[in-house]
Design a protein around this motif. Structure first.
Motif, PDB file in Angstrom:
ATOM      1  N   MET A 129      -1.634 -10.600  16.242  1.00  8.62           N
ATOM      2  CA  MET A 129      -1.662 -10.012  14.869  1.00  8.62           C
ATOM      3  C   MET A 129      -2.473  -9.745  14.029  1.00  8.62           C
ATOM      4  SD  MET A 129       0.195 -10.560  10.982  1.00  8.62           S
ATOM      5  CE  MET A 129       2.100 -10.995  11.982  1.00  8.62           C
ATOM      6  N   THR A 130      -3.508  -8.256  13.950  1.00  4.00           N
ATOM      7  CA  THR A 130      -4.412  -8.003  12.995  1.00  4.00           C
ATOM      8  C   THR A 130      -4.445  -7.435  12.329  1.00  4.00           C
ATOM      9  OG1 THR A 130      -4.137  -5.550  14.109  1.00  4.00           O
ATOM     10  CG2 THR A 130      -5.496  -7.611  15.678  1.00  4.00           C
ATOM     11  N   VAL A 131      -5.597  -7.625  11.541  1.00  2.00           N
ATOM     12  CA  VAL A 131      -5.177  -6.272   9.769  1.00  2.00           C
ATOM     13  C   VAL A 131      -4.895  -5.559   9.858  1.00  2.00           C
ATOM     14  CG1 VAL A 131      -6.431  -5.641   7.829  1.00  2.00           C
ATOM     15  CG2 VAL A 131      -6.726  -8.472   9.256  1.00  2.00           C
ATOM     16  N   PRO A 132      -3.636  -4.925   9.038  1.00  2.00           N
ATOM     17  CA  PRO A 132      -2.701  -4.063   9.459  1.00  2.00           C
ATOM     18  C   PRO A 132      -3.449  -2.735   9.022  1.00  2.00           C
ATOM     19  CG  PRO A 132      -1.320  -5.013   7.493  1.00  2.00           C
ATOM     20  CD  PRO A 132      -2.893  -6.138   8.425  1.00  2.00           C
ATOM     21  N   PRO A 133      -3.476  -2.015   8.997  1.00  2.00           N
ATOM     22  CA  PRO A 133      -3.785  -0.613   7.970  1.00  2.00           C
ATOM     23  C   PRO A 133      -2.659   0.122   7.141  1.00  2.00           C
ATOM     24  CG  PRO A 133      -2.853   1.139  10.220  1.00  2.00           C
ATOM     25  CD  PRO A 133      -2.544  -1.248  10.185  1.00  2.00           C
ATOM     26  N   VAL A 134      -2.889   0.434   5.685  1.00  4.24           N
ATOM     27  CA  VAL A 134      -2.430   0.716   4.983  1.00  4.24           C
ATOM     28  C   VAL A 134      -2.931   2.261   4.446  1.00  4.24           C
ATOM     29  CG1 VAL A 134      -2.360   0.916   2.505  1.00  4.24           C
ATOM     30  CG2 VAL A 134      -2.801  -1.590   3.249  1.00  4.24           C
ATOM     31  N   SER A 135      -1.899   2.434   5.052  1.00  7.47           N
ATOM     32  CA  SER A 135      -1.325   4.809   4.620  1.00  7.47           C
ATOM     33  C   SER A 135      -2.521   5.052   2.647  1.00  7.47           C
ATOM     34  CB  SER A 135      -0.177   5.226   5.024  1.00  7.47           C
ATOM     35  OG  SER A 135      -0.205   6.260   4.164  1.00  7.47           O
ATOM     36  N   THR A 136      -2.685   5.645   3.314  1.00  8.65           N
ATOM     37  CA  THR A 136      -3.465   6.216   1.540  1.00  8.65           C
ATOM     38  C   THR A 136      -2.481   6.877   1.053  1.00  8.65           C
ATOM     39  OG1 THR A 136      -4.177   7.746   2.658  1.00  8.65           O
ATOM     40  CG2 THR A 136      -6.003   6.158   2.621  1.00  8.65           C
ATOM     41  N   GLU A 137      -1.487   7.290   1.764  1.00 11.18           N
ATOM     42  CA  GLU A 137      -0.429   8.149   0.813  1.00 11.18           C
ATOM     43  C   GLU A 137       0.477   7.288   0.542  1.00 11.18           C
ATOM     44  OE1 GLU A 137       3.727  10.735   2.758  1.00 11.18           O
ATOM     45  OE2 GLU A 137       1.643  10.274   4.057  1.00 11.18           O
ATOM     46  N   HIS A 138       1.492   6.775   0.808  1.00 11.66           N
ATOM     47  CA  HIS A 138       2.224   4.857   0.692  1.00 11.66           C
ATOM     48  C   HIS A 138       1.250   4.229  -1.164  1.00 11.66           C
ATOM     49  CE1 HIS A 138       4.168   4.616   4.618  1.00 11.66           C
ATOM     50  NE2 HIS A 138       4.531   6.078   4.186  1.00 11.66           N
ATOM     51  N   LEU A 141      -9.661  -1.333  -3.101  1.00  7.70           N
ATOM     52  CA  LEU A 141      -8.737  -0.703  -3.333  1.00  7.70           C
ATOM     53  C   LEU A 141      -9.274   0.047  -2.833  1.00  7.70           C
ATOM     54  CD1 LEU A 141      -6.663   1.108  -4.518  1.00  7.70           C
ATOM     55  CD2 LEU A 141      -7.006   1.140  -6.915  1.00  7.70           C
ATOM     56  N   ARG A 142     -10.804   0.474  -3.445  1.00  8.93           N
ATOM     57  CA  ARG A 142     -12.051   1.886  -2.843  1.00  8.93           C
ATOM     58  C   ARG A 142     -11.789   1.827  -1.461  1.00  8.93           C
ATOM     59  NH1 ARG A 142     -16.901   0.768  -7.775  1.00  8.93           N
ATOM     60  NH2 ARG A 142     -15.453   2.016  -9.514  1.00  8.93           N
ATOM     61  N   ALA A 143     -12.208   0.526  -0.981  1.00 10.71           N
ATOM     62  CA  ALA A 143     -11.436   0.333   0.367  1.00 10.71           C
ATOM     63  C   ALA A 143     -11.162   0.924   1.169  1.00 10.71           C
ATOM     64  CB  ALA A 143     -12.126  -1.058   1.217  1.00 10.71           C
ATOM     65  N   LEU A 144      -9.707   0.967   0.665  1.00  7.39           N
ATOM     66  CA  LEU A 144      -8.575   1.383   1.249  1.00  7.39           C
ATOM     67  C   LEU A 144      -8.612   3.079   1.161  1.00  7.39           C
ATOM     68  CD1 LEU A 144      -6.032  -1.550  -0.023  1.00  7.39           C
ATOM     69  CD2 LEU A 144      -7.186  -0.558   2.654  1.00  7.39           C
ATOM     70  N   MET A 145      -8.530   3.557  -0.536  1.00  8.74           N
ATOM     71  CA  MET A 145      -8.418   4.755  -0.719  1.00  8.74           C
ATOM     72  C   MET A 145      -9.740   5.392   0.619  1.00  8.74           C
ATOM     73  SD  MET A 145      -6.077   4.555  -2.650  1.00  8.74           S
ATOM     74  CE  MET A 145      -6.682   6.602  -2.889  1.00  8.74           C
ATOM     75  N   VAL A 166     -10.731  -0.681   6.252  1.00 11.13           N
ATOM     76  CA  VAL A 166      -9.908  -2.098   6.517  1.00 11.13           C
ATOM     77  C   VAL A 166     -11.002  -3.016   4.461  1.00 11.13           C
ATOM     78  CG1 VAL A 166     -10.015  -4.438   7.097  1.00 11.13           C
ATOM     79  CG2 VAL A 166      -8.663  -2.687   8.286  1.00 11.13           C
ATOM     80  N   PRO A 167     -10.449  -3.207   3.580  1.00  6.88           N
ATOM     81  CA  PRO A 167     -11.442  -4.240   2.881  1.00  6.88           C
ATOM     82  C   PRO A 167     -11.968  -5.365   3.972  1.00  6.88           C
ATOM     83  CG  PRO A 167      -9.611  -3.489   2.200  1.00  6.88           C
ATOM     84  CD  PRO A 167      -8.845  -3.306   3.433  1.00  6.88           C
ATOM     85  N   ALA A 168     -13.245  -5.152   3.433  1.00 12.97           N
ATOM     86  CA  ALA A 168     -14.400  -6.779   3.324  1.00 12.97           C
ATOM     87  C   ALA A 168     -13.887  -8.127   3.604  1.00 12.97           C
ATOM     88  CB  ALA A 168     -15.314  -6.864   2.940  1.00 12.97           C
ATOM     89  N   LEU A 169     -12.797  -8.080   2.429  1.00 14.17           N
ATOM     90  CA  LEU A 169     -11.966  -9.462   1.893  1.00 14.17           C
ATOM     91  C   LEU A 169     -10.572  -9.773   2.676  1.00 14.17           C
ATOM     92  CD1 LEU A 169     -13.289  -9.130  -1.893  1.00 14.17           C
ATOM     93  CD2 LEU A 169     -13.544 -11.133   0.153  1.00 14.17           C
ATOM     94  N   ALA A 170     -10.149  -8.285   3.662  1.00 10.00           N
ATOM     95  CA  ALA A 170      -8.859  -8.414   4.212  1.00 10.00           C
ATOM     96  C   ALA A 170      -8.419 -10.105   4.383  1.00 10.00           C
ATOM     97  CB  ALA A 170      -8.378  -7.196   5.168  1.00 10.00           C
ATOM     98  N   VAL A 171      -7.240 -10.401   4.604  1.00 13.01           N
ATOM     99  CA  VAL A 171      -6.987 -11.749   5.944  1.00 13.01           C
ATOM    100  C   VAL A 171      -5.764 -11.072   6.743  1.00 13.01           C
ATOM    101  CG1 VAL A 171      -5.968 -14.367   5.651  1.00 13.01           C
ATOM    102  CG2 VAL A 171      -7.400 -13.001   3.773  1.00 13.01           C
TER     103      VAL A 171
END
Length: 311
Positions: free
Chosen positions: A1-10, A292-296, A300-305
């Protein structure tokens, strides 16, 4: 499992939830940054939603969770509470914790050099006796953990002339920031201080056991990582044997420690009640904003786990 992407639309239409214990100024800041109100968690019907807090309620561990931002740096308790929801992002708060923990470590390193514990004991006995001091400069600190916290500790110690060696599973030709060199987990390194700055994972539970303590050669041991990385019985034996000169424990496997806990009876040891890097409200707001800014921006945020690794 890796860090999942986040849809900007969602993300744009996600509801914002926050733990009841968050300070009111933090909640107001989250609302301003996210551009939407914080809603009570018990009103959620489906997703997507974003949750900010110290723990993730069981009722929110479902498919609707888009992103959980932890107000703590360590996320082991969150991941240990149950299977992590598939596709949900986990981020953490670090803020200025590295700076705070680095100063904490430096304080105890200098106290060691200046015999502060011995002078405090003499004061209690109203005893006047000179105790020679030693210089920190030119000595070596071995730091287990080369992430954000370990690098911050290494950088401050290095600024004081202390040689810093980082312990990594795979030593690097070019050391991480703050380190003079790296070494493997079981590579012998003569050090005046051994500093634990490890996250808690399956690989690090009980990491500091009898063999590692026996190899410390009288060094002082400082734990600012996770309590369960230390076998407390092995540490006690090493303190009695002298292979560990003294210990400073900011974290324990079981917290808070009761008055009868064995940790209070360890020789030449100070316990500081998980106080080295207390998270400030500003840290939560700053790191949530950065994530939030990275996701928008589609990053992937630098602080992602990574839930599979635990850090």
């Amino acid at each position: 499992m890796t860090v999942p992407p986040v849809s900007t639309e969602h993300l744009a239409r996600a509801r914002l939830l926050a733990a009841p214990g968050l300070a009111a100024p933090v909640v107001r800041s989250l609302e301003r940054i996210a551009g939407r109100p914080v809603e009570p968690e018990d009103t959620v019907q489906g997703g997507p939603y974003v949750y900010v807090g110290a723990a993730l309620p069981e009722a929110l561990r479902g498919d609707g969770l888009l992103w959980f931002h932890s107000v703590n740096a360590g996320t082991d308790a969150v991941l240990d509470a149950g299977p992590w929801p598939s596709g949900a992002l986990l981020t953490r708060t670090v803020g200025r914790m590295g700076e705070r923990i680095a100063q904490y470590v430096l304080a105890w390193v200098l106290a060691d050099c200046q015999s502060v514990p011995e002078f405090a004991a003499q004061h209690e006995r109203a005893e006047w006796r000179r105790i020679p001091s030693e210089l920190a400069s030119g000595q070596t600190a071995l730091i287990h953990g080369t992430g954000r916290i370990g690098s911050a500790v290494a950088g401050l110690l290095r600024a004081c002339g202390i040689r810093t060696v980082g312990v990594a599973r795979t030593p690097r030709a070019i050391p991480p920031p703050g380190f003079d060199a790296t070494a493997g987990p079981d590579e012998p390194v003569a050090a005046r201080w051994v500093i634990a700055a490890l996250p808690l994972t399956g690989a690090t539970t009980g990491y500091f056991g009898a063999d590692r303590f026996a190899a410390m050669g009288g060094a002082s041991f400082i734990n600012v990582g996770r309590g369960a990385t230390v076998d407390l019985e092995a540490l006690e034996a090493a303190l009695h044997a002298g292979t560990v000169g003294r210990a400073v424990l900011d974290v324990l496997a079981d917290e808070p420690a009761a008055p009868g806990d064995r940790c209070w009876r360890l020789p030449r040891t100070v316990v500081t009640s998980h106080s080295a890097g207390i998270t400030a409200d500003d840290d939560i707001v700053t790191d949530f904003t950065a994530c939030l800014r990275a996701l928008m921006a589609g990053r992937v945020p630098a602080l992602a786990v990574n839930p599979a690794r635990g850090y």
